[in-house]
Enzyme design. Structure first.
Site, PDB file in Angstrom:
ATOM      1  N   GLU A   1      44.673   8.381  17.949  1.00 11.19           N
ATOM      2  CA  GLU A   1      45.537   9.210  18.791  1.00 11.19           C
ATOM      3  C   GLU A   1      44.820  10.452  19.306  1.00 11.19           C
ATOM      4  O   GLU A   1      45.449  11.447  19.675  1.00 11.19           O
ATOM      5  CB  GLU A   1      46.790   9.605  18.010  1.00 11.19           C
ATOM      6  CG  GLU A   1      47.620   8.414  17.553  1.00 11.19           C
ATOM      7  CD  GLU A   1      48.813   8.811  16.717  1.00 11.19           C
ATOM      8  OE1 GLU A   1      49.756   9.395  17.280  1.00 11.19           O
ATOM      9  OE2 GLU A   1      48.803   8.550  15.500  1.00 11.19           O
TER      10      GLU A   1
ATOM     11  N   TYR B   1      53.424   7.992  27.242  1.00  6.06           N
ATOM     12  CA  TYR B   1      52.422   8.971  27.655  1.00  6.06           C
ATOM     13  C   TYR B   1      51.962   8.869  29.108  1.00  6.06           C
ATOM     14  O   TYR B   1      51.277   9.765  29.588  1.00  6.06           O
ATOM     15  CB  TYR B   1      51.190   8.854  26.739  1.00  6.06           C
ATOM     16  CG  TYR B   1      51.516   9.111  25.304  1.00  6.06           C
ATOM     17  CD1 TYR B   1      51.936  10.357  24.878  1.00  6.06           C
ATOM     18  CD2 TYR B   1      51.432   8.096  24.357  1.00  6.06           C
ATOM     19  CE1 TYR B   1      52.255  10.598  23.545  1.00  6.06           C
ATOM     20  CE2 TYR B   1      51.746   8.320  23.027  1.00  6.06           C
ATOM     21  CZ  TYR B   1      52.149   9.572  22.632  1.00  6.06           C
ATOM     22  OH  TYR B   1      52.464   9.804  21.318  1.00  6.06           O
TER      23      TYR B   1
ATOM     24  N   ASN C   1      57.473  11.705  12.138  1.00  7.94           N
ATOM     25  CA  ASN C   1      56.236  12.240  12.707  1.00  7.94           C
ATOM     26  C   ASN C   1      56.113  13.692  12.272  1.00  7.94           C
ATOM     27  O   ASN C   1      56.984  14.509  12.594  1.00  7.94           O
ATOM     28  CB  ASN C   1      56.280  12.161  14.229  1.00  7.94           C
ATOM     29  CG  ASN C   1      56.361  10.735  14.728  1.00  7.94           C
ATOM     30  OD1 ASN C   1      55.338  10.099  14.932  1.00  7.94           O
ATOM     31  ND2 ASN C   1      57.563  10.223  14.904  1.00  7.94           N
TER      32      ASN C   1
ATOM     33  N   SER D   1      52.258   6.575  17.599  1.00  7.94           N
ATOM     34  CA  SER D   1      52.186   6.466  19.055  1.00  7.94           C
ATOM     35  C   SER D   1      52.273   5.032  19.559  1.00  7.94           C
ATOM     36  O   SER D   1      51.705   4.694  20.598  1.00  7.94           O
ATOM     37  CB  SER D   1      50.903   7.132  19.596  1.00  7.94           C
ATOM     38  OG  SER D   1      50.932   8.509  19.392  1.00  7.94           O
TER      39      SER D   1
ATOM     40  N   ARG E   1      59.606  15.199  13.696  1.00 11.24           N
ATOM     41  CA  ARG E   1      60.492  14.369  14.508  1.00 11.24           C
ATOM     42  C   ARG E   1      60.796  13.093  13.747  1.00 11.24           C
ATOM     43  O   ARG E   1      59.918  12.521  13.103  1.00 11.24           O
ATOM     44  CB  ARG E   1      59.810  14.014  15.832  1.00 11.24           C
ATOM     45  CG  ARG E   1      60.755  13.689  16.971  1.00 11.24           C
ATOM     46  CD  ARG E   1      60.009  13.182  18.185  1.00 11.24           C
ATOM     47  NE  ARG E   1      59.557  11.815  17.982  1.00 11.24           N
ATOM     48  CZ  ARG E   1      58.315  11.392  18.215  1.00 11.24           C
ATOM     49  NH1 ARG E   1      57.394  12.236  18.638  1.00 11.24           N
ATOM     50  NH2 ARG E   1      58.000  10.142  18.008  1.00 11.24           N
TER      51      ARG E   1
ATOM     52  N   GLU F   1      60.846   6.043  11.420  1.00 11.49           N
ATOM     53  CA  GLU F   1      59.687   6.738  10.874  1.00 11.49           C
ATOM     54  C   GLU F   1      59.804   8.235  11.116  1.00 11.49           C
ATOM     55  O   GLU F   1      60.644   8.693  11.889  1.00 11.49           O
ATOM     56  CB  GLU F   1      58.392   6.218  11.491  1.00 11.49           C
ATOM     57  CG  GLU F   1      58.297   6.427  12.992  1.00 11.49           C
ATOM     58  CD  GLU F   1      57.013   5.854  13.562  1.00 11.49           C
ATOM     59  OE1 GLU F   1      56.017   6.611  13.622  1.00 11.49           O
ATOM     60  OE2 GLU F   1      56.993   4.671  13.953  1.00 11.49           O
TER      61      GLU F   1
ATOM     62  N   ASP G   1      62.453   9.232  14.204  1.00 14.57           N
ATOM     63  CA  ASP G   1      62.851   8.207  15.168  1.00 14.57           C
ATOM     64  C   ASP G   1      63.919   7.303  14.564  1.00 14.57           C
ATOM     65  O   ASP G   1      63.817   6.899  13.396  1.00 14.57           O
ATOM     66  CB  ASP G   1      61.636   7.377  15.582  1.00 14.57           C
ATOM     67  CG  ASP G   1      60.589   8.216  16.310  1.00 14.57           C
ATOM     68  OD1 ASP G   1      60.963   9.267  16.867  1.00 14.57           O
ATOM     69  OD2 ASP G   1      59.414   7.821  16.317  1.00 14.57           O
TER      70      ASP G   1
ATOM     71  N   GLY H   1      53.895  14.942  19.249  1.00 15.31           N
ATOM     72  CA  GLY H   1      53.217  15.294  20.482  1.00 15.31           C
ATOM     73  C   GLY H   1      53.832  16.509  21.148  1.00 15.31           C
ATOM     74  O   GLY H   1      55.035  16.768  21.040  1.00 15.31           O
TER      75      GLY H   1
END
Length: 320
Positions: free
Chosen positions: A28, A225, A280, A159, A263, A278, A265, A284
């Protein structure tokens, strides 16, 4: 919402010299460089003495030379990324304050399988799964036990790297081959059919949900992205459903030992049930990223968000 509270400090000198750690050597890297540049510019606009550092070896040299007082970690991933606990252990040993989760939260949440085991032990909802070692002969049996369609992905990447959606057994070999390009075990997971959401965490609060609506069929790397036509609806829900998902995300974040910011999800099936995917721990911060979108919905603009993330390093000593 209390996330609109005033910043804890107002003087940028309180942070001392800040290393904005970006890039690194994980899969990443490019996303991290983009995130890092944005965060560095935001801090410098607010008067913080911040400089970019690319990767952990360069950071070690700078810390040994006493060039920095704290670290804003915006590395993504593992194996040279800063989300797997290795960086956090190093900084703890050197007594250098840093942003985000500590060793436990970082290491645990990087491993999707073990994160799910923690959630399940606490009765929290997450899709059914099978853990597979590389070169496993049980791939077809695992898919049958879960029931197609399934998701196949590396257990320790982010990602959407190495992720495949499998609708027939004939597609399993190519999905497994893609996931096996990355280190660690494979995760085969029940595919939840429904809507995809994400919930940003700032301090001890969950930000408004975001419903993700990609123009294509899936929210893959390109949609995250590159594409400009992915829709982000914030808040993604309303009333009790919104409060329920935010509470679940915060509980899941804390159950994984995470702190500071991050974060979570979540998938919501057609019956309205939520399933945790999951965590994070260094999300990002690009122009397409989701935590800034959620923060903006409660009046926190990007520069203020980055400042507040940097403030999470104060919980580890040093500074104001």
């Amino acid at each position: 919402m209390s996330a609109q509270r005033q910043s804890r400090v107002t003087d940028p000198r309180s942070f001392g010299r800040v290393a904005v750690l970006m890039g690194g050597t994980s899969s990443e890297r490019e996303v991290s460089l983009d995130s890092g540049r944005n965060c560095l510019e935001a801090l410098q606009r607010r008067g913080v003495d911040a400089q970019a550092v690319d990767g952990i070896p360069a950071l070690v040299q700078a810390l040994v030379a006493k060039r920095f007082d704290r670290v804003f970690n915006i590395l993504h991933g593992h194996h040279g990324g800063g989300e797997d606990g290795i960086l956090q252990g190093l900084l703890d040993a050197l007594q250098v304050p840093y942003t985000g989760s500590d060793v436990l939260g970082s290491a645990l949440s990087m491993d999707k399988i073990r994160t799910k085991q923690v959630w399940l032990s606490l009765g929290m909802p997450t899709p059914r799964y099978v853990s597979l070692a590389k070169k496993s002969s049980d791939v077809e049996a695992a898919a049958r036990s879960l029931g197609l369609p399934v998701i196949v992905k590396p257990a320790c990447e982010g990602s959407s790297v190495g992720v495949s959606r499998v609708f027939s057994e004939a597609d399993l070999p190519s999905a497994v081959a893609l996931a096996e390009r990355y280190e660690g075990d494979l995760l085969m997971e029940q595919m939840i059919v429904g809507e995809e959401y994400t919930v940003g965490i700032l301090g001890a609060e969950a930000l408004p949900t975001i419903r993700i609506v990609p123009a294509g069929e899936y929210y893959d790397y390109h949609a995250k992205y590159v594409a400009e036509d992915t829709q982000y609806i914030c808040p993604g829900l309303s009333g009790a459903a919104e409060n329920e998902m935010r509470a679940l995300a915060l509980k899941a974040f804390q159950a994984a030992g995470c702190g500071g910011w991050g974060r979570v999800d979540v998938m919501r099936d057609r019956g309205g049930a939520n399933f945790l995917l999951e965590v994070n721990t260094a999300p990002g911060m690009t122009s397409h990223s989701l935590v800034p979108k959620a923060a903006r919905a409660v009046g926190i603009e990007f520069d203020d968000l980055v400042w507040r993330v940097l403030e999470t390093s104060l919980d580890r000593g040093g500074g104001a």
